[in-house]
Design an enzyme around this catalytic site. Sequence first.
Site, PDB file in Angstrom:
ATOM      1  N   CYS A 105      -3.078  -2.351  -9.074  1.00  0.00           N
ATOM      2  CA  CYS A 105      -1.978  -2.320  -8.113  1.00  0.00           C
ATOM      3  C   CYS A 105      -1.780  -3.677  -7.439  1.00  0.00           C
ATOM      4  O   CYS A 105      -1.395  -4.617  -8.104  1.00  0.00           O
ATOM      5  CB  CYS A 105      -2.259  -1.204  -7.109  1.00  0.00           C
ATOM      6  SG  CYS A 105      -0.743  -0.372  -6.663  1.00  0.00           S
ATOM      7  N   ARG A 139      10.258   2.813  -3.418  1.00  0.00           N
ATOM      8  CA  ARG A 139       8.937   2.550  -3.992  1.00  0.00           C
ATOM      9  C   ARG A 139       8.771   3.419  -5.232  1.00  0.00           C
ATOM     10  O   ARG A 139       9.356   4.500  -5.321  1.00  0.00           O
ATOM     11  CB  ARG A 139       7.840   2.899  -2.979  1.00  0.00           C
ATOM     12  CG  ARG A 139       7.817   2.000  -1.768  1.00  0.00           C
ATOM     13  CD  ARG A 139       6.669   2.384  -0.839  1.00  0.00           C
ATOM     14  NE  ARG A 139       5.361   2.057  -1.417  1.00  0.00           N
ATOM     15  CZ  ARG A 139       4.821   0.837  -1.398  1.00  0.00           C
ATOM     16  NH1 ARG A 139       5.466  -0.177  -0.826  1.00  0.00           N
ATOM     17  NH2 ARG A 139       3.636   0.614  -1.934  1.00  0.00           N
ATOM     18  N   HIS A 212      -3.620   3.453  -9.649  1.00  0.00           N
ATOM     19  CA  HIS A 212      -4.577   3.072  -8.618  1.00  0.00           C
ATOM     20  C   HIS A 212      -5.509   4.208  -8.240  1.00  0.00           C
ATOM     21  O   HIS A 212      -5.522   5.276  -8.823  1.00  0.00           O
ATOM     22  CB  HIS A 212      -3.857   2.509  -7.398  1.00  0.00           C
ATOM     23  CG  HIS A 212      -3.033   3.504  -6.669  1.00  0.00           C
ATOM     24  ND1 HIS A 212      -3.531   4.700  -6.230  1.00  0.00           N
ATOM     25  CD2 HIS A 212      -1.746   3.467  -6.282  1.00  0.00           C
ATOM     26  CE1 HIS A 212      -2.581   5.340  -5.587  1.00  0.00           C
ATOM     27  NE2 HIS A 212      -1.481   4.637  -5.627  1.00  0.00           N
TER      28      HIS A 212
HETATM   29  N1  GLN Z   1       1.710  -4.056  -1.813  1.00  0.00           N
HETATM   30  C1  GLN Z   1       2.067  -3.868  -3.165  1.00  0.00           C
HETATM   31  C2  GLN Z   1       3.359  -3.093  -3.406  1.00  0.00           C
HETATM   32  O1  GLN Z   1       3.758  -2.276  -2.618  1.00  0.00           O
HETATM   33  C3  GLN Z   1       0.926  -3.185  -3.853  1.00  0.00           C
HETATM   34  C4  GLN Z   1       0.673  -1.833  -3.292  1.00  0.00           C
HETATM   35  C5  GLN Z   1      -0.554  -1.218  -3.805  1.00  0.00           C
HETATM   36  O2  GLN Z   1      -1.576  -1.847  -3.985  1.00  0.00           O
HETATM   37  N2  GLN Z   1      -0.432   0.060  -4.014  1.00  0.00           N
HETATM   38  O3  GLN Z   1       3.989  -3.304  -4.419  1.00  0.00           O
END
Ligand code: GLN
Length: 259
Positions: A105, A139, A212
């Site tokens: 991630c 997201r 993740h």
């Molecule tokens: N901060 C990054 C994003 O949102 C990675 C997030 C994460 O590690 N889940 O893309």
Amino acid sequence: MSEPGAPSPSPGPLRVCALYPDLMNIYADRGNLIVLERRCAWRGIDFELSSSGLGEQLDADAHDLFYIGGGQDRDQQLCAHDLIETKRDGLHGAAARGAVVLGVCGGYQLLGHSYILGADEIPGVGLLDVRTAREDGPRLIGNVAIEVSLGDESPVTDGNGRILAGFENHGGRTYLGPDARALGRVVKGHGNDGQSGFEGARSGNTIGTYLHGPLLPKNAWFADWLIAKALNVDPSELHPLDDALEREAHLSARRAAGL
Ligand code: GLN
């Protein structure tokens, strides 16, 4: 030389280095390290875990597997600069001699060239030819399953093929450069950018993925593949384990993804 009939000596030790375990650890990434530790212990393979945090140098020869987990954008920014300043050369040296580098991630994003976040460009170490950008749009969240192409003939599989099942939650979209190879093809879920059908990236033994949290608890077969690569042995040389529970965990993650 071992006596005829004597058990062959265990490979190892497996020397693991967790990068920024206090900052890049928002999805219980510690569980991935515990899986590596347990699967080595069950096989009589010595396991050494150390960490490298902000400001600490990295000895390229002292570890066989480097792990960097997920992080909030703010923490990621902090680590990115440190990674370039104090660990870049060490990581490149380690990768060049075949050590495994696994980024999950936020850690995956930092293994690429850059992560563009609004007006900021967070630099990456450039071990993977990928670039990430935070763009308009939601997201990318949900259960995910990918079919992995490891590009070797190793017999390690999940019993049915090479599916990695997990969960993704990222705002960044990651794009593969001309020298990048995806880790796998999306079967269910979003993957790198929600459109390309690619998930993760791999260059030699450096691997990045958006799957993740409990990546390795849900995919014990992949933990073994990583252990074998890090120890420079063929996965078939690893002693088989009773994986009844691990297989259940894997199947449950596949079902959650609709597979
Ligand atoms: N901060 C990054 C994003 O949102 C990675 C997030 C994460 O590690 N889940 O893309």
